[in-house]
Scaffold this motif. Structure first.
Motif, PDB file in Angstrom:
ATOM      1  N   ILE A 240      -6.815 -10.614 -27.689  1.00 57.49           N
ATOM      2  CA  ILE A 240      -6.946  -9.989 -26.378  1.00 57.49           C
ATOM      3  C   ILE A 240      -6.710 -10.986 -25.248  1.00 57.49           C
ATOM      4  N   ARG A 241      -6.805 -12.284 -25.521  1.00 60.77           N
ATOM      5  CA  ARG A 241      -6.527 -13.285 -24.485  1.00 60.77           C
ATOM      6  C   ARG A 241      -5.076 -13.212 -24.021  1.00 60.77           C
ATOM      7  N   TYR A 242      -4.212 -12.729 -24.877  1.00 56.23           N
ATOM      8  CA  TYR A 242      -2.809 -12.521 -24.520  1.00 56.23           C
ATOM      9  C   TYR A 242      -2.718 -11.506 -23.370  1.00 56.23           C
ATOM     10  N   LEU A 243      -3.445 -10.403 -23.490  1.00 58.59           N
ATOM     11  CA  LEU A 243      -3.458  -9.404 -22.423  1.00 58.59           C
ATOM     12  C   LEU A 243      -4.115  -9.952 -21.162  1.00 58.59           C
ATOM     13  N   GLU A 244      -5.209 -10.698 -21.317  1.00 60.91           N
ATOM     14  CA  GLU A 244      -5.883 -11.268 -20.146  1.00 60.91           C
ATOM     15  C   GLU A 244      -4.932 -12.124 -19.318  1.00 60.91           C
ATOM     16  N   THR A 245      -4.142 -12.927 -19.998  1.00 58.31           N
ATOM     17  CA  THR A 245      -3.184 -13.791 -19.302  1.00 58.31           C
ATOM     18  C   THR A 245      -2.119 -12.970 -18.604  1.00 58.31           C
ATOM     19  N   LYS A 246      -1.604 -11.953 -19.278  1.00 56.51           N
ATOM     20  CA  LYS A 246      -0.577 -11.085 -18.696  1.00 56.51           C
ATOM     21  C   LYS A 246      -1.118 -10.343 -17.482  1.00 56.51           C
ATOM     22  N   LEU A 247      -2.329  -9.803 -17.606  1.00 55.17           N
ATOM     23  CA  LEU A 247      -2.928  -9.053 -16.507  1.00 55.17           C
ATOM     24  C   LEU A 247      -3.144  -9.947 -15.297  1.00 55.17           C
ATOM     25  N   ASN A 248      -3.669 -11.144 -15.536  1.00 53.69           N
ATOM     26  CA  ASN A 248      -3.919 -12.068 -14.433  1.00 53.69           C
ATOM     27  C   ASN A 248      -2.622 -12.425 -13.714  1.00 53.69           C
TER      28      ASN A 248
END
Length: 270
Positions: A240-248
């Protein structure tokens, strides 16, 4: 908001802190007092020098405002704890709540603003073209993969409203598509599309990905700002850290690249 995820990316966290602070300026301070009249204890809502019985229309109105303020204060306290435990500086001032004015083009090249009105118009879980397996259930909705289920949980736990596979018509297409997720960033009054793609080592798959990119770009949407693309591969758990980075990255890119209006347009709470 459950806060089961203990990490919020830096710029997005700063935006949330500044959003809470700006919103709190719009709310009056409201207190609850106990009042006894003719031997009967009653609750009063107190705002400035005015007092209203809790069960009166005005009392209920201001009580709801008090609940909103209390929720904002609680969110701000938690966000600031996260911030202070990770950073030794104030939240960057460029990460301020703003009303983003950005749009895409639908059929007949009609311009649609990516705001709350658009988000509210979308039907959740609207894709009936392809059946779903009953393997990946979350909050009453079956998702098409474990990764999509985890993404839905992430958005839910972080208080980000989303619609799953809503029906959307893009300019240049003859029939609607079902974007995997459309999320609403309240701090910007802005929606973002999110396509989650399973990695397959085939030319056909890569051609399908190219078509999706072209369809979104042709409707005026900017990849990696208006649309988040994530991928996973069979047999490898989705991180899920992949999505966190993309969202940020999408949120920060939106803050510094798009036309906006200051959030001075909040309706009066009094």
């Amino acid at each position: 908001m459950e806060y089961t995820n203990r990490y919020i990316p830096r710029e997005y966290l700063a935006l949330k802190i500044n959003y809470c602070k700006e919103r709190l300026k719009e709310f009056p301070v409201i207190k609850l007092h106990s009042h006894t009249h003719n031997g009967i204890k009653q609750l009063q809502v107190v705002i400035g020098s005015h007092k209203y019985l809790l069960n009166s229309p005005a009392g209920q109105k201001y009580y709801q405002i008090k609940l909103e303020r209390d929720a904002l204060e609680n969110d701000l306290k938690i966000y600031e704890i996260y911030w202070n435990s990770n950073f030794n500086c104030p939240p960057p001032q460029e990460c301020k709540p703003q009303k983003i004015i950005h749009s895409f083009y639908t059929n007949n090249y009609e311009r649609v603003v990516l705001d709350k009105a658009f988000f509210d118009s979308l039907k959740n879980d609207a894709n009936t073209k392809h059946p779903k397996y009953k393997n990946y259930l979350y909050n009453g909705i079956y998702y098409r993969s474990a990764a999509e289920r985890d993404i839905a949980a992430y958005y839910t736990e972080n208080g980000i409203p989303f619609k799953y596979e809503p029906e959307i018509m893009l300019a240049g297409l003859v029939k609607p598509i079902n974007t995997d997720f459309v999320i609403y960033i309240k701090e910007l009054d802005n929606c973002k599309f999110h396509e989650h793609l399973g990695m397959k080592e085939s030319a056909d798959y890569l051609r399908d990905v190219k078509i999706k990119y072209n369809n979104y770009a042709g409707a005026g949407l900017v990849p990696e700002q208006d649309i988040i693309f994530t991928h996973d591969k069979e047999g490898v758990p989705f991180d899920i850290r992949y999505l966190e980075t993309k969202l940020n990255s999408a949120v920060y890119g939106t803050l510094i690249c798009h036309e906006f209006e200051p959030y001075a347009a909040y309706p009066s709470r009094v």
